[in-house]
Write an enzyme that holds these catalytic residues in place. Structure first.
Site, PDB file in Angstrom:
ATOM      1  N   LYS A 123       9.320   9.666   6.069  1.00 61.26           N
ATOM      2  CA  LYS A 123       8.095   9.878   6.834  1.00 61.26           C
ATOM      3  C   LYS A 123       8.433  10.580   8.139  1.00 61.26           C
ATOM      4  O   LYS A 123       9.211  10.064   8.947  1.00 61.26           O
ATOM      5  CB  LYS A 123       7.407   8.541   7.115  1.00 61.26           C
ATOM      6  CG  LYS A 123       6.051   8.688   7.794  1.00 61.26           C
ATOM      7  CD  LYS A 123       5.341   7.368   7.923  1.00 61.26           C
ATOM      8  CE  LYS A 123       3.972   7.548   8.551  1.00 61.26           C
ATOM      9  NZ  LYS A 123       3.251   6.267   8.691  1.00 61.26           N
ATOM     10  N   ASP A 228      -6.231   0.081  11.273  1.00 60.61           N
ATOM     11  CA  ASP A 228      -6.617   1.160  10.352  1.00 60.61           C
ATOM     12  C   ASP A 228      -6.460   0.674   8.907  1.00 60.61           C
ATOM     13  O   ASP A 228      -5.892   1.354   8.054  1.00 60.61           O
ATOM     14  CB  ASP A 228      -5.752   2.400  10.605  1.00 60.61           C
ATOM     15  CG  ASP A 228      -6.371   3.657  10.025  1.00 60.61           C
ATOM     16  OD1 ASP A 228      -7.530   3.594   9.561  1.00 60.61           O
ATOM     17  OD2 ASP A 228      -5.699   4.704  10.001  1.00 60.61           O
TER      18      ASP A 228
END
Length: 450
Positions: A123, A228
């Protein structure tokens, strides 16, 4: 979009990576790093720093800024990727890079593998995209600072996410296992499953719904809120087990807007189940009903944790340490008490005579009545004085060094300075000769005008 082309990585030399790290080090205090500073930090043996910088600009690893008042170079995301991948490959974490798996507003995700062909997830945080420029308002990465580059912000985001992953994985929470991180890159285990946004049918909707709500409550019990928690950040496998991803925006339950973020996470799941699976239920958790059992937010210093909670947490940790010390010290005290009871009232002098408590009292009274005299020096423990003086600097006497030895040291110091100047000048010669050639061509062309 930033292109992730790593074909040039295997052909870059050691000197080129040295110049890249010099630009990175210069960006700590400069928005645009001047050429002279890069040459001095890189400190190449044979010079030629300016030629290497020109090649790095062609590879789009750095960029030359000539519009601002101070001209110089600054790193791009491609150059930052190369530095992170180089360090991870040196640690034998990454050996090959595969296809792109996903793209978000804050990061890009790729499949990587090691030498044993074990697959992992890479990532790369890329803050500063046009779709999400309000990072400084909606994230507290900078804390007390006002300005910072996007590269530095992405590094802070990666560091925070890695710490959250490590803390939650050790406590048995379903998140990918973190392997390593460097700069803005995180390497984690490949989690089985598919994004929940791509799943159209679920066999047991009620079970999946309850699992998701329990995961939200488990986070709140640890003192954290995801912030989120939606279908894009949830992975579900064939057995309907769930793994949670994307954690850098997590906040503490003691945040001012903690209830708002908690309710938003719950409502995101409810609306998704209504929209996709036609499932609705009145059962939902509330933040007031959740008891915080573990202070993970205080350990990780999540955004919104209060100072009062941090002090309470420190007091608890200190009390536990003191309790352990008291238990270990109580056994020693019992042993000392038995010896002291035997030696009470009498003490043996060096000559073998026994002195009573009255003699000790007389000696103490005599010491108090003694006058203060400058001739008597205070007692000093020589061993403690040696430990304190261990950090002091040693000074060479004039008698220890001869004139020839002093001259040799001075000449060596001057020679090192001259070598540094010559290395910098070698890199400047290319541009000086180029300007001379242009001037010569202009002078030759001026002869035809007369």
């Amino acid at each position: 979009m930033v292109k992730f082309d790593i074909r040039q990585l295997r052909y870059l030399s050691r000197e080129e990576f040295r110049c890249l790290t010099a630009v990175e080090m210069g960006m700590k205090n400069h928005e645009v790093v001047p050429c002279e500073l890069i040459a001095s930090i890189a400190n190449l043996r044979h010079g030629g720093c300016y030629k290497i910088l020109r090649d790095l600009v062609q590879y789009k690893l750095i960029r030359y800024d000539h519009k601002s008042a101070s001209r110089g170079y600054h790193l791009t995301y491609a150059g930052y990727d190369y530095l992170a991948l180089k360090s991870l490959s040196n640690k034998d974490v990454i050996y090959s890079v595969g296809n792109k798996v996903g793209v978000g507003k804050e990061s890009d995700i790729y499949i990587v593998a090691d030498q044993d062909q074990n697959q992992y997830i890479l990532k790369l945080h890329r803050l500063g995209r046009i779709c999400f420029r309000k990072v400084k308002e909606k994230r507290d990465y900078l804390k007390h600072r006002k300005n910072a580059s996007w590269l530095y912000l992405s590094r802070l985001a990666a560091e925070r996410e890695f710490s959250f992953l490590k803390a939650l994985h050790t406590r048995g929470y379903p998140v990918p296992e973190p392997m390593a991180f460097n700069r803005h890159a995180i390497v984690m285990a490949l989690a089985p499953g598919y994004p929940m946004s791509q799943v159209r049918n679920v066999t047991n909707t009620s079970k999946v719904y309850n699992r998701l709500m329990t995961l939200i409550v488990r986070l709140a019990q640890m003192g954290l809120i995801h912030g989120d928690f939606n279908e894009f950040n949830l992975l579900i496998d064939d057995e309907e087990h769930i793994t949670v991803i994307d954690l850098p925006q997590m906040i503490s339950t003691s945040h001012e807007n903690a209830e708002c973020y908690f309710d938003r996470d719950v409502e995101c799941i409810r609306t998704w189940f209504k929209k996709r699976y036609n499932f609705d239920s009145d059962e939902r958790p509330y933040l007031k009903e959740v008891d915080c059992q573990q202070g993970v937010d205080i350990e990780m210093k999540a955004s919104g944790y209060s100072k009062e909670l941090a002090q309470k947490f420190e007091d608890l940790t200190l009390n536990t340490k003191e309790g352990d010390e008291e238990q270990s010290g109580s056994e020693e005290e019992e042993y000392d008490d038995t010896e002291s009871e035997e030696s009470e009232g009498e003490s043996v002098t060096p000559g073998g005579n026994v002195s009573s408590e009255e003699d000790d009292a007389e000696s103490e009274s005599g010491e108090d009545e003694a006058p203060n005299n400058e001739e008597f020096q205070a007692f000093r423990d020589k061993q403690k004085m040696k430990k304190k003086a261990s950090h002091t600097f040693k000074v060479c006497n004039k008698a220890s060094l001869s004139k020839d030895e002093i001259k040799k040291k001075v000449r060596g110091y001057v020679a090192k300075k001259q070598l540094k100047k010559q290395r910098i000048k070698k890199g400047e010669k290319y541009y000086l000769n180029k300007e001379k050639r242009l001037n010569v061509n202009e002078i030759k062309g001026a002869e035809n005008w007369f």
